[in-house]
Design an enzyme around this catalytic site. Structure first.
Site, mmCIF file in Angstrom:
data_model
loop_
_atom_site.group_PDB
_atom_site.id
_atom_site.type_symbol
_atom_site.label_atom_id
_atom_site.label_comp_id
_atom_site.label_asym_id
_atom_site.label_seq_id
_atom_site.Cartn_x
_atom_site.Cartn_y
_atom_site.Cartn_z
ATOM 1 N N ALA A 10 0.472 -1.319 0.197
ATOM 2 C CA ALA A 10 -0.289 -0.071 0.367
ATOM 3 C C ALA A 10 0.587 1.156 -0.666
ATOM 4 O O ALA A 10 0.831 2.986 -0.046
ATOM 5 C CB ALA A 10 -0.778 -0.150 1.224
ATOM 6 N N GLY A 39 1.097 2.855 -5.978
ATOM 7 C CA GLY A 39 0.240 2.624 -7.037
ATOM 8 C C GLY A 39 -0.792 1.780 -5.992
ATOM 9 O O GLY A 39 -1.830 2.602 -5.893
ATOM 10 N N ILE A 40 -1.683 0.926 -6.910
ATOM 11 C CA ILE A 40 -3.344 1.028 -6.696
ATOM 12 C C ILE A 40 -3.489 -0.116 -5.430
ATOM 13 O O ILE A 40 -4.590 0.438 -5.205
ATOM 14 C CB ILE A 40 -3.502 -0.786 -7.681
ATOM 15 C CG1 ILE A 40 -2.772 -2.089 -7.268
ATOM 16 C CG2 ILE A 40 -3.791 -0.157 -8.948
ATOM 17 C CD1 ILE A 40 -3.283 -3.035 -8.074
ATOM 18 N N GLY A 41 -2.287 -0.287 -4.583
ATOM 19 C CA GLY A 41 -2.808 -0.366 -2.871
ATOM 20 C C GLY A 41 -2.528 0.870 -2.582
ATOM 21 O O GLY A 41 -3.479 0.789 -1.658
ATOM 22 N N SER A 63 -3.869 -11.726 -11.735
ATOM 23 C CA SER A 63 -3.628 -11.291 -12.578
ATOM 24 C C SER A 63 -3.763 -12.140 -14.370
ATOM 25 O O SER A 63 -3.985 -13.178 -13.808
ATOM 26 C CB SER A 63 -1.707 -11.019 -13.272
ATOM 27 O OG SER A 63 -1.898 -11.304 -14.461
ATOM 28 N N TYR A 67 6.175 -15.170 -13.247
ATOM 29 C CA TYR A 67 5.602 -14.464 -12.712
ATOM 30 C C TYR A 67 4.161 -15.357 -12.831
ATOM 31 O O TYR A 67 3.064 -14.888 -11.808
ATOM 32 C CB TYR A 67 5.535 -13.274 -12.824
ATOM 33 C CG TYR A 67 4.007 -11.694 -12.586
ATOM 34 C CD1 TYR A 67 4.110 -11.219 -12.010
ATOM 35 C CD2 TYR A 67 3.192 -12.107 -13.483
ATOM 36 C CE1 TYR A 67 2.927 -10.386 -11.361
ATOM 37 C CE2 TYR A 67 2.543 -10.466 -13.963
ATOM 38 C CZ TYR A 67 2.458 -10.020 -11.955
ATOM 39 O OH TYR A 67 1.439 -9.626 -11.996
#
Length: 284
Positions: free
Chosen positions: A14, A17-19, A143, A170
Protein backbone atom coordinates in the site's frame (compact mmCIF):
# COMPACT_ATOMS: atom_id res chain seq x y z
CA UNK A 1 -9.72 -1.69 20.36
CA UNK A 2 -10.23 1.87 21.54
CA UNK A 3 -9.93 4.52 18.87
CA UNK A 4 -10.56 2.11 15.98
CA UNK A 5 -13.73 2.63 13.88
CA UNK A 6 -16.10 -0.22 13.17
CA UNK A 7 -14.52 -1.60 9.99
CA UNK A 8 -10.81 -2.42 9.66
CA UNK A 9 -9.24 -2.97 6.24
CA UNK A 10 -5.67 -4.26 5.89
CA UNK A 11 -3.97 -3.41 2.58
CA UNK A 12 -0.54 -4.81 1.70
CA UNK A 13 1.64 -3.27 -0.97
CA UNK A 14 0.00 0.00 0.00
CA UNK A 15 2.96 2.37 -0.13
CA UNK A 16 2.36 3.09 -3.84
CA UNK A 17 0.32 2.17 -6.90
CA UNK A 18 -3.05 0.45 -6.65
CA UNK A 19 -2.45 -0.47 -3.02
CA UNK A 20 -2.06 3.18 -2.09
CA UNK A 21 -5.20 4.12 -4.01
CA UNK A 22 -7.15 1.30 -2.37
CA UNK A 23 -6.04 2.39 1.09
CA UNK A 24 -6.91 6.04 0.51
CA UNK A 25 -10.33 5.20 -0.94
CA UNK A 26 -11.11 2.91 1.99
CA UNK A 27 -10.24 5.73 4.37
CA UNK A 28 -12.41 8.16 2.40
CA UNK A 29 -15.46 5.94 2.92
CA UNK A 30 -14.83 5.80 6.66
CA UNK A 31 -12.88 2.56 7.14
CA UNK A 32 -9.85 2.35 9.36
CA UNK A 33 -6.90 1.29 7.23
CA UNK A 34 -3.79 -0.66 8.20
CA UNK A 35 -1.28 0.42 5.56
CA UNK A 36 1.36 -2.26 4.93
CA UNK A 37 4.42 -1.56 2.81
CA UNK A 38 8.12 -2.25 2.42
CA UNK A 39 9.34 1.34 2.17
CA UNK A 40 9.12 3.00 5.61
CA UNK A 41 8.81 6.61 4.46
CA UNK A 42 6.21 5.98 1.76
CA UNK A 43 4.23 3.62 3.97
CA UNK A 44 4.06 6.16 6.79
CA UNK A 45 3.15 8.91 4.34
CA UNK A 46 0.20 6.94 2.96
CA UNK A 47 -0.92 5.98 6.46
CA UNK A 48 -0.83 9.64 7.45
CA UNK A 49 -2.91 10.62 4.41
CA UNK A 50 -5.38 7.83 5.18
CA UNK A 51 -5.59 8.62 8.89
CA UNK A 52 -4.62 5.00 9.49
CA UNK A 53 -1.60 3.17 10.83
CA UNK A 54 1.61 2.14 9.10
CA UNK A 55 3.10 -1.35 9.25
CA UNK A 56 6.47 -1.90 7.61
CA UNK A 57 7.19 -5.42 6.40
CA UNK A 58 9.46 -6.91 3.75
CA UNK A 59 7.72 -9.89 2.14
CA UNK A 60 11.12 -11.26 1.12
CA UNK A 61 11.34 -12.28 4.79
CA UNK A 62 8.65 -14.56 6.15
CA UNK A 63 9.60 -13.57 9.69
CA UNK A 64 8.52 -10.05 8.76
CA UNK A 65 5.15 -11.48 7.74
CA UNK A 66 4.83 -13.31 11.06
CA UNK A 67 5.77 -10.16 12.94
CA UNK A 68 3.24 -8.18 10.90
CA UNK A 69 0.49 -10.64 11.79
CA UNK A 70 1.39 -10.42 15.46
CA UNK A 71 1.20 -6.62 15.34
CA UNK A 72 -2.13 -6.60 13.55
CA UNK A 73 -3.67 -9.15 15.89
CA UNK A 74 -2.44 -7.24 18.92
CA UNK A 75 -3.79 -3.95 17.60
CA UNK A 76 -7.18 -4.90 16.14
CA UNK A 77 -9.98 -6.84 17.78
CA UNK A 78 -11.56 -7.13 14.33
CA UNK A 79 -10.33 -7.33 10.75
CA UNK A 80 -13.04 -7.01 8.11
CA UNK A 81 -11.03 -7.18 4.90
CA UNK A 82 -7.52 -8.35 4.05
CA UNK A 83 -6.31 -7.05 0.70
CA UNK A 84 -3.28 -9.10 -0.37
CA UNK A 85 -1.86 -6.74 -2.95
CA UNK A 86 1.91 -6.90 -2.37
CA UNK A 87 3.95 -8.71 -5.00
CA UNK A 88 5.82 -8.11 -8.20
CA UNK A 89 8.06 -9.33 -10.99
CA UNK A 90 11.83 -9.74 -10.88
CA UNK A 91 13.94 -10.39 -13.96
CA UNK A 92 16.66 -12.59 -12.51
CA UNK A 93 16.37 -15.80 -10.49
CA UNK A 94 17.17 -14.91 -6.88
CA UNK A 95 16.51 -16.48 -3.51
CA UNK A 96 15.07 -14.71 -0.49
CA UNK A 97 16.50 -14.92 3.02
CA UNK A 98 14.16 -17.88 3.50
CA UNK A 99 15.63 -19.74 0.53
CA UNK A 100 12.65 -19.30 -1.82
CA UNK A 101 12.54 -17.82 -5.30
CA UNK A 102 11.62 -14.15 -4.89
CA UNK A 103 8.61 -13.97 -7.21
CA UNK A 104 7.09 -17.04 -5.58
CA UNK A 105 7.61 -15.69 -2.09
CA UNK A 106 6.32 -12.14 -2.61
CA UNK A 107 3.28 -13.11 -4.71
CA UNK A 108 2.33 -16.44 -3.14
CA UNK A 109 4.06 -17.57 0.04
CA UNK A 110 3.95 -14.28 1.96
CA UNK A 111 0.26 -13.44 1.33
CA UNK A 112 -0.69 -17.08 1.91
CA UNK A 113 1.07 -17.04 5.28
CA UNK A 114 -0.43 -13.69 6.29
CA UNK A 115 -3.90 -14.95 5.41
CA UNK A 116 -3.40 -18.14 7.44
CA UNK A 117 -2.29 -16.15 10.48
CA UNK A 118 -5.14 -13.62 10.27
CA UNK A 119 -7.85 -16.13 9.37
CA UNK A 120 -9.07 -16.72 12.96
CA UNK A 121 -9.56 -12.97 13.45
CA UNK A 122 -11.42 -12.67 10.14
CA UNK A 123 -13.71 -15.53 11.12
CA UNK A 124 -14.32 -13.99 14.54
CA UNK A 125 -15.16 -10.67 12.89
CA UNK A 126 -17.78 -12.28 10.66
CA UNK A 127 -19.55 -13.53 13.80
CA UNK A 128 -19.73 -10.10 15.48
CA UNK A 129 -23.16 -8.51 15.97
CA UNK A 130 -24.05 -6.10 13.21
CA UNK A 131 -21.59 -7.47 10.65
CA UNK A 132 -23.50 -7.92 7.39
CA UNK A 133 -23.22 -11.38 5.83
CA UNK A 134 -20.69 -11.57 3.02
CA UNK A 135 -18.78 -8.42 3.96
CA UNK A 136 -15.75 -10.05 5.63
CA UNK A 137 -13.39 -10.89 2.80
CA UNK A 138 -9.94 -11.93 1.70
CA UNK A 139 -8.87 -10.35 -1.59
CA UNK A 140 -5.75 -11.18 -3.56
CA UNK A 141 -4.36 -9.35 -6.56
CA UNK A 142 -4.00 -11.84 -9.40
CA UNK A 143 -3.38 -11.22 -13.10
CA UNK A 144 -4.48 -12.22 -16.57
CA UNK A 145 -0.89 -13.50 -16.76
CA UNK A 146 -2.17 -16.57 -14.92
CA UNK A 147 -3.24 -17.87 -18.35
CA UNK A 148 0.35 -18.58 -19.35
CA UNK A 149 1.25 -20.06 -15.96
CA UNK A 150 2.33 -23.68 -15.69
CA UNK A 151 2.27 -25.05 -12.17
CA UNK A 152 4.78 -27.79 -11.42
CA UNK A 153 4.73 -28.73 -7.76
CA UNK A 154 8.11 -30.43 -7.86
CA UNK A 155 9.69 -27.24 -9.25
CA UNK A 156 7.68 -24.50 -7.58
CA UNK A 157 10.90 -22.52 -7.04
CA UNK A 158 11.62 -22.56 -10.81
CA UNK A 159 15.14 -23.94 -10.31
CA UNK A 160 14.88 -26.47 -13.13
CA UNK A 161 13.16 -24.41 -15.84
CA UNK A 162 14.24 -21.43 -17.99
CA UNK A 163 13.59 -18.21 -16.09
CA UNK A 164 13.07 -16.06 -19.22
CA UNK A 165 13.35 -12.70 -17.43
CA UNK A 166 10.77 -13.80 -14.87
CA UNK A 167 7.62 -13.71 -17.00
CA UNK A 168 6.69 -17.43 -16.90
CA UNK A 169 7.43 -17.42 -13.19
CA UNK A 170 5.18 -14.42 -12.64
CA UNK A 171 2.37 -15.98 -14.64
CA UNK A 172 2.68 -19.20 -12.67
CA UNK A 173 2.72 -17.29 -9.37
CA UNK A 174 -0.51 -15.54 -10.31
CA UNK A 175 -2.02 -18.87 -11.34
CA UNK A 176 -1.07 -20.15 -7.89
CA UNK A 177 -2.85 -17.14 -6.36
CA UNK A 178 -6.05 -17.92 -8.26
CA UNK A 179 -5.79 -21.55 -7.15
CA UNK A 180 -5.03 -21.11 -3.46
CA UNK A 181 -7.74 -18.48 -3.13
CA UNK A 182 -10.24 -20.85 -4.73
CA UNK A 183 -9.17 -23.64 -2.36
CA UNK A 184 -9.29 -21.26 0.60
CA UNK A 185 -12.85 -20.29 -0.31
CA UNK A 186 -13.90 -23.94 -0.09
CA UNK A 187 -12.24 -24.32 3.30
CA UNK A 188 -13.95 -21.15 4.54
CA UNK A 189 -17.42 -22.49 3.75
CA UNK A 190 -19.72 -21.80 6.69
CA UNK A 191 -17.34 -19.37 8.42
CA UNK A 192 -18.85 -16.18 7.01
CA UNK A 193 -15.56 -15.22 5.33
CA UNK A 194 -15.33 -15.06 1.53
CA UNK A 195 -12.25 -15.04 -0.70
CA UNK A 196 -11.69 -13.66 -4.20
CA UNK A 197 -8.79 -13.10 -6.59
CA UNK A 198 -8.78 -10.05 -8.85
CA UNK A 199 -7.01 -8.94 -12.02
CA UNK A 200 -6.89 -5.11 -11.84
CA UNK A 201 -6.02 -4.63 -15.51
CA UNK A 202 -2.80 -3.43 -17.11
CA UNK A 203 -1.71 -0.68 -14.75
CA UNK A 204 1.00 1.91 -15.41
CA UNK A 205 2.76 1.84 -12.03
CA UNK A 206 6.23 0.86 -10.82
CA UNK A 207 5.36 -2.80 -11.40
CA UNK A 208 8.09 -4.77 -13.16
CA UNK A 209 10.65 -2.03 -12.76
CA UNK A 210 13.49 -4.52 -13.33
CA UNK A 211 11.94 -5.88 -16.52
CA UNK A 212 13.49 -4.73 -19.81
CA UNK A 213 10.17 -5.40 -21.56
CA UNK A 214 8.23 -3.17 -19.15
CA UNK A 215 10.87 -0.43 -19.39
CA UNK A 216 10.79 -0.63 -23.18
CA UNK A 217 7.00 -0.37 -23.19
CA UNK A 218 7.15 2.67 -20.94
CA UNK A 219 9.73 4.29 -23.22
CA UNK A 220 7.93 3.57 -26.49
CA UNK A 221 4.53 4.64 -25.14
CA UNK A 222 5.87 7.56 -23.11
CA UNK A 223 4.66 6.03 -19.87
CA UNK A 224 1.07 5.65 -21.10
CA UNK A 225 0.98 1.90 -21.72
CA UNK A 226 -1.57 1.10 -19.01
CA UNK A 227 -4.43 2.50 -16.99
CA UNK A 228 -3.79 4.80 -14.02
CA UNK A 229 -3.23 3.43 -10.53
CA UNK A 230 -6.59 4.85 -9.46
CA UNK A 231 -8.36 3.14 -12.35
CA UNK A 232 -6.54 -0.12 -11.66
CA UNK A 233 -7.52 0.03 -8.01
CA UNK A 234 -11.25 0.39 -8.72
CA UNK A 235 -12.06 -3.33 -8.35
CA UNK A 236 -10.12 -3.61 -5.09
CA UNK A 237 -11.79 -0.44 -3.82
CA UNK A 238 -15.25 -1.77 -4.61
CA UNK A 239 -14.64 -5.33 -3.41
CA UNK A 240 -13.13 -4.20 -0.11
CA UNK A 241 -16.28 -2.23 0.69
CA UNK A 242 -19.60 -3.61 1.93
CA UNK A 243 -21.04 -3.75 -1.58
CA UNK A 244 -22.44 -7.22 -2.34
CA UNK A 245 -20.43 -9.48 -4.64
CA UNK A 246 -22.17 -10.87 -7.71
CA UNK A 247 -20.30 -14.17 -7.77
CA UNK A 248 -19.63 -16.96 -5.27
CA UNK A 249 -16.64 -17.04 -2.97
CA UNK A 250 -13.54 -18.31 -4.73
CA UNK A 251 -14.30 -16.50 -8.00
CA UNK A 252 -11.50 -14.97 -10.07
CA UNK A 253 -12.47 -11.52 -11.37
CA UNK A 254 -10.99 -9.88 -14.44
CA UNK A 255 -11.54 -6.38 -13.13
CA UNK A 256 -15.30 -6.37 -12.49
CA UNK A 257 -16.08 -9.36 -14.68
CA UNK A 258 -16.49 -12.61 -12.70
CA UNK A 259 -15.17 -15.94 -13.97
CA UNK A 260 -12.29 -14.43 -15.89
CA UNK A 261 -10.13 -16.60 -18.12
CA UNK A 262 -7.71 -18.86 -16.29
CA UNK A 263 -5.17 -21.53 -17.18
CA UNK A 264 -6.69 -25.03 -17.35
CA UNK A 265 -4.85 -26.08 -14.19
CA UNK A 266 -6.97 -23.66 -12.15
CA UNK A 267 -9.93 -25.99 -12.64
CA UNK A 268 -8.16 -29.05 -11.24
CA UNK A 269 -9.45 -29.52 -7.65
CA UNK A 270 -6.86 -32.18 -6.79
CA UNK A 271 -4.02 -29.92 -7.91
CA UNK A 272 -5.49 -26.97 -5.98
CA UNK A 273 -5.64 -29.11 -2.85
CA UNK A 274 -2.07 -30.35 -3.32
CA UNK A 275 -0.81 -26.80 -3.89
CA UNK A 276 -2.55 -25.54 -0.76
CA UNK A 277 -1.02 -28.30 1.37
CA UNK A 278 2.42 -27.61 -0.12
CA UNK A 279 2.08 -23.91 0.69
CA UNK A 280 1.17 -24.82 4.27
CA UNK A 281 4.35 -26.88 4.45
CA UNK A 282 6.57 -24.18 2.90
CA UNK A 283 5.28 -21.47 5.21
CA UNK A 284 5.60 -23.54 8.36
Amino acid sequence: MSGVPSRVVVVTGASSGIGRETALAAADRGDHVAVVGRNPERTRSVASQAGGEAYVADFDRLDDVRMLAEQLLARYERIDVLVNNAGGLVSEWELTADGHERTLQSNVLAPFLLTRLLRPRLEATSALPGVAPGTVRVLATASMANQWGRLQLDDLEWAERPYRRGWPVYGTAKLAVVMWVRELAERLTGTGVDAYSVHPGMVATSFGGTSRLVRLGNTVLAGHWGRSARSGAEPLIAFSSTLPMDAPSGTYFSRFRPFGRTAPQASDPALRHALFELLVELTG
